[in-house]
Design an enzyme around this catalytic site. Structure first.
Site, PDB file in Angstrom:
ATOM      1  N   ASP A  49       0.845  -1.205   0.000  1.00 37.71           N
ATOM      2  CA  ASP A  49       0.000   0.000   0.000  1.00 37.71           C
ATOM      3  C   ASP A  49       0.876   1.250   0.000  1.00 37.71           C
ATOM      4  O   ASP A  49       0.524   2.266  -0.615  1.00 37.71           O
ATOM      5  CB  ASP A  49      -0.916  -0.007   1.236  1.00 37.71           C
ATOM      6  CG  ASP A  49      -2.207   0.764   1.036  1.00 37.71           C
ATOM      7  OD1 ASP A  49      -2.300   1.528   0.059  1.00 37.71           O
ATOM      8  OD2 ASP A  49      -3.122   0.619   1.866  1.00 37.71           O
ATOM      9  N   CYS A  80      -3.920   5.258  -2.259  1.00 38.09           N
ATOM     10  CA  CYS A  80      -4.377   4.434  -3.368  1.00 38.09           C
ATOM     11  C   CYS A  80      -4.335   5.283  -4.629  1.00 38.09           C
ATOM     12  O   CYS A  80      -4.930   6.362  -4.662  1.00 38.09           O
ATOM     13  CB  CYS A  80      -5.794   3.922  -3.136  1.00 38.09           C
ATOM     14  SG  CYS A  80      -6.403   3.000  -4.554  1.00 38.09           S
ATOM     15  N   HIS A 140      -6.476   4.875   6.972  1.00 36.51           N
ATOM     16  CA  HIS A 140      -5.575   5.899   6.444  1.00 36.51           C
ATOM     17  C   HIS A 140      -5.749   7.126   7.338  1.00 36.51           C
ATOM     18  O   HIS A 140      -6.806   7.328   7.937  1.00 36.51           O
ATOM     19  CB  HIS A 140      -5.909   6.197   4.973  1.00 36.51           C
ATOM     20  CG  HIS A 140      -5.493   5.080   4.047  1.00 36.51           C
ATOM     21  ND1 HIS A 140      -4.420   5.187   3.194  1.00 36.51           N
ATOM     22  CD2 HIS A 140      -5.992   3.840   3.855  1.00 36.51           C
ATOM     23  CE1 HIS A 140      -4.284   4.061   2.508  1.00 36.51           C
ATOM     24  NE2 HIS A 140      -5.223   3.217   2.894  1.00 36.51           N
TER      25      HIS A 140
HETATM   26  P1  HMG Z   1      -9.164  -4.825 -17.005  1.00 35.22           P
HETATM   27  O1  HMG Z   1      -8.579  -3.871 -17.987  1.00 35.22           O
HETATM   28  O2  HMG Z   1     -10.652  -4.872 -16.877  1.00 35.22           O
HETATM   29  O3  HMG Z   1      -8.592  -6.277 -17.234  1.00 35.22           O
HETATM   30  O4  HMG Z   1      -8.549  -4.445 -15.575  1.00 35.22           O
HETATM   31  P2  HMG Z   1      -9.094  -7.437 -18.174  1.00 35.22           P
HETATM   32  O5  HMG Z   1      -9.567  -8.547 -17.309  1.00 35.22           O
HETATM   33  O6  HMG Z   1     -10.052  -6.886 -19.197  1.00 35.22           O
HETATM   34  O7  HMG Z   1      -7.756  -7.864 -18.927  1.00 35.22           O
HETATM   35  C1  HMG Z   1      -7.096  -6.965 -19.829  1.00 35.22           C
HETATM   36  C2  HMG Z   1      -5.649  -7.403 -20.029  1.00 35.22           C
HETATM   37  O8  HMG Z   1      -4.946  -7.264 -18.783  1.00 35.22           O
HETATM   38  C3  HMG Z   1      -5.485  -8.874 -20.454  1.00 35.22           C
HETATM   39  O9  HMG Z   1      -4.324  -8.926 -21.284  1.00 35.22           O
HETATM   40  C4  HMG Z   1      -5.156  -9.573 -19.159  1.00 35.22           C
HETATM   41  O10 HMG Z   1      -4.391 -10.770 -19.325  1.00 35.22           O
HETATM   42  C5  HMG Z   1      -4.335  -8.517 -18.434  1.00 35.22           C
HETATM   43  P3  HMG Z   1      -4.477  -9.099 -22.873  1.00 35.22           P
HETATM   44  O11 HMG Z   1      -5.254 -10.377 -23.047  1.00 35.22           O
HETATM   45  O12 HMG Z   1      -5.249  -7.883 -23.317  1.00 35.22           O
HETATM   46  O13 HMG Z   1      -3.055  -9.117 -23.325  1.00 35.22           O
HETATM   47  N1  HMG Z   1      -4.434  -8.698 -16.988  1.00 35.22           N
HETATM   48  C6  HMG Z   1      -3.403  -8.811 -16.147  1.00 35.22           C
HETATM   49  N2  HMG Z   1      -2.077  -8.801 -16.344  1.00 35.22           N
HETATM   50  C7  HMG Z   1      -1.308  -8.987 -15.235  1.00 35.22           C
HETATM   51  N3  HMG Z   1      -1.785  -9.195 -14.002  1.00 35.22           N
HETATM   52  C8  HMG Z   1      -3.121  -9.193 -13.773  1.00 35.22           C
HETATM   53  C9  HMG Z   1      -3.968  -8.987 -14.882  1.00 35.22           C
HETATM   54  N4  HMG Z   1      -5.310  -8.960 -14.987  1.00 35.22           N
HETATM   55  C10 HMG Z   1      -5.587  -8.773 -16.277  1.00 35.22           C
HETATM   56  N5  HMG Z   1      -3.598  -9.413 -12.541  1.00 35.22           N
HETATM   57  C11 HMG Z   1      -7.868  -5.208 -13.385  1.00 35.22           C
HETATM   58  C12 HMG Z   1      -8.985  -5.152 -14.420  1.00 35.22           C
HETATM   59  C13 HMG Z   1      -8.465  -5.711 -12.078  1.00 35.22           C
HETATM   60  C14 HMG Z   1      -6.791  -6.138 -13.889  1.00 35.22           C
HETATM   61  C15 HMG Z   1      -7.303  -3.769 -13.197  1.00 35.22           C
HETATM   62  O14 HMG Z   1      -8.358  -2.918 -12.914  1.00 35.22           O
HETATM   63  C16 HMG Z   1      -6.271  -3.683 -12.100  1.00 35.22           C
HETATM   64  O15 HMG Z   1      -5.168  -4.216 -12.210  1.00 35.22           O
HETATM   65  N6  HMG Z   1      -6.597  -2.945 -10.989  1.00 35.22           N
HETATM   66  C17 HMG Z   1      -5.716  -2.836  -9.852  1.00 35.22           C
HETATM   67  C18 HMG Z   1      -5.865  -1.500  -9.166  1.00 35.22           C
HETATM   68  C19 HMG Z   1      -5.030  -1.492  -7.902  1.00 35.22           C
HETATM   69  O16 HMG Z   1      -4.095  -2.258  -7.749  1.00 35.22           O
HETATM   70  N7  HMG Z   1      -5.367  -0.577  -6.944  1.00 35.22           N
HETATM   71  C20 HMG Z   1      -4.676  -0.468  -5.708  1.00 35.22           C
HETATM   72  C21 HMG Z   1      -4.938  -1.609  -4.756  1.00 35.22           C
HETATM   73  S1  HMG Z   1      -6.473  -1.480  -3.863  1.00 35.22           S
HETATM   74  C22 HMG Z   1      -6.101  -0.449  -2.505  1.00 35.22           C
HETATM   75  O17 HMG Z   1      -5.054   0.143  -2.456  1.00 35.22           O
HETATM   76  C23 HMG Z   1      -7.078  -0.355  -1.356  1.00 35.22           C
HETATM   77  C24 HMG Z   1      -6.616  -1.133  -0.109  1.00 35.22           C
HETATM   78  O18 HMG Z   1      -5.370  -0.669   0.363  1.00 35.22           O
HETATM   79  C25 HMG Z   1      -7.659  -0.998   1.013  1.00 35.22           C
HETATM   80  C26 HMG Z   1      -8.113   0.453   1.252  1.00 35.22           C
HETATM   81  O19 HMG Z   1      -7.291   1.318   1.609  1.00 35.22           O
HETATM   82  O20 HMG Z   1      -9.313   0.674   1.049  1.00 35.22           O
HETATM   83  C27 HMG Z   1      -6.476  -2.638  -0.420  1.00 35.22           C
HETATM   84 MG    MG Z   2      -5.130   1.148   1.673  1.00 36.05          MG
END
Ligand code: HMG
Ligand code: MG
Length: 315
Positions: free
Chosen positions: A26, A254, A223
């Site tokens: 994070d 985030c 946070h």
């Molecule tokens: P999308 O564009 O809808 O993905 O994103 P998709 O399923 O349509 O796939 C598109 C392409 O991405 C495909 O490749 C997949 O293989 C690839 P292509 O066939 O086009 O070549 N792909 C990936 N590649 C690597 N690793 C993966 C992956 N998934 C798909 N895992 C997705 C949807 C969920 C992937 C995207 O929105 C994403 O990665 N989001 C992450 C955002 C994030 O990390 N945010 C921060 C964390 S959450 C947070 O901080 C809150 C927390 O701390 C708690 C709080 O404070 O509240 C936890």
């Molecule tokens: Mg967080």
């Protein structure tokens, strides 16, 4: 350093707390600069050496979405070469099957999915609707459990959302219980933008209890945007919750939530728990030294009050 608060217990609070360290994930996901993989590895190892029982190491998300953690596989491969099985026990975030497969391929044992309590954040953070996020989580959790892994479930925006404002408690409980029904072991309730206050924390934990979710299943993830994080921990302790997420040095935020600032600093939490006589197992000096070192790597001071009070350049 070596200053510690006088211990004066507050009767009725839990005697032991688990600190779930999220700094490498994070914290670093939100840094403007990309931290070199070897610095991340050193960060994780220093945190483990400081006695943190759980260190969330990185995220197997789409590298274009979070470029700061695009080296997740290299980091975990390096840590495994160095630490062996201990590295496989470090939790990592996975949003979907693709992320899980990457983690499984490296032999990792603990993953966390991350859900949104609101429609807007589900769209911004996951490119899904509130309802369709579960179509992504269901097969992911099922496959992880089938592989004998342990799955944590985060819920974001539990106390307020920067686009939607107030978030109804029943909406948070609905998302959380859905994740529990899918098989997550522990639910981490996230105050992603730091707007929670103490009464709200107690009300949310009570609403989960009313829905049949014991406080042992819950973790709280604060946070510190409005300086309420420790007050909120106190409210959580009074409600019986014994797992708290924190980030060394107060790094964090985030990238997909405007106004999300740093997490509750691990050092601030350790100081607070120590003063209450609550067991946590963490060496405060060692975490402060780690955060001073990390601040030097990042080129800016830690926002943690305890790091500022105890840290020195020669740590
Ligand atoms: P999308 O564009 O809808 O993905 O994103 P998709 O399923 O349509 O796939 C598109 C392409 O991405 C495909 O490749 C997949 O293989 C690839 P292509 O066939 O086009 O070549 N792909 C990936 N590649 C690597 N690793 C993966 C992956 N998934 C798909 N895992 C997705 C949807 C969920 C992937 C995207 O929105 C994403 O990665 N989001 C992450 C955002 C994030 O990390 N945010 C921060 C964390 S959450 C947070 O901080 C809150 C927390 O701390 C708690 C709080 O404070 O509240 C936890
Ligand atoms: Mg967080």
């Amino acid at each position: 350093m070596s200053t510690l608060p006088m211990v004066v217990p507050d009767p009725g609070l839990p005697s032991k707390v688990t600190i779930y360290e999220v700094g490498p994930r994070d914290g670093l996901q939100n840094e403007k600069s990309v931290v070199p993989t070897e610095v991340k590895a050193a960060f994780v190892k220093r945190l483990l050496d400081a006695g943190l029982p759980v260190v969330e190491a990185t995220s197997f998300v789409h590298p274009d979405w979070v470029p700061q953690l695009a080296d997740a596989a290299d980091l975990m491969t390096g840590l495994t070469a160095d630490l062996g099985d201990a590295a496989r026990q470090l939790p990592v975030l996975v949003p979907n099957r693709r992320g899980l497969d990457r983690a499984v391929g490296l032999g990792l044992r603990h993953v966390a999915v991350f859900a949104s309590a609101t429609e807007t954040f589900a769209d911004k953070n996951l490119n899904r609707t509130l309802a369709s996020q579960f179509e992504m989580f269901e097969p992911t959790i099922e496959a992880a459990l089938a592989a004998g892994m342990d799955v944590r479930g985060y819920v974001s925006m539990c106390f307020g959302d920067p686009w939607e404002g107030a978030v109804p408690i029943e909406q948070v409980v609905a998302v959380g219980t859905r994740l529990l029904d899918l098989g997550v072991g522990q639910l981490s309730l996230g105050d992603t933008i730091g707007v929670a206050t103490a009464g709200h924390v107690k009300a949310l934990v009570a609403a989960f209890a009313d829905a049949g979710v014991a406080c042992e299943r819950l973790a709280l993830h604060f946070h510190d945007t409005y300086g309420q994080a420790l007050t909120n921990v106190h409210a959580g302790l009074q409600s019986g919750v014994t797992t708290y997420d924190a980030s060394a040095g107060g790094l964090g935020g985030c990238p997909y939530a405007k106004s999300a600032t740093g997490n509750l600093a691990t050092e601030d939490l350790v100081w607070f728990l120590t003063g209450l006589g609550i067991e946590h197992g963490v060496d405060l000096d060692a975490v402060v030294g780690t955060s001073v070192w990390m601040a030097q790597q990042l080129g800016r001071p830690s926002p943690s009050a305890v790091v500022r009070a105890l840290g020195s350049a020669d740590s």
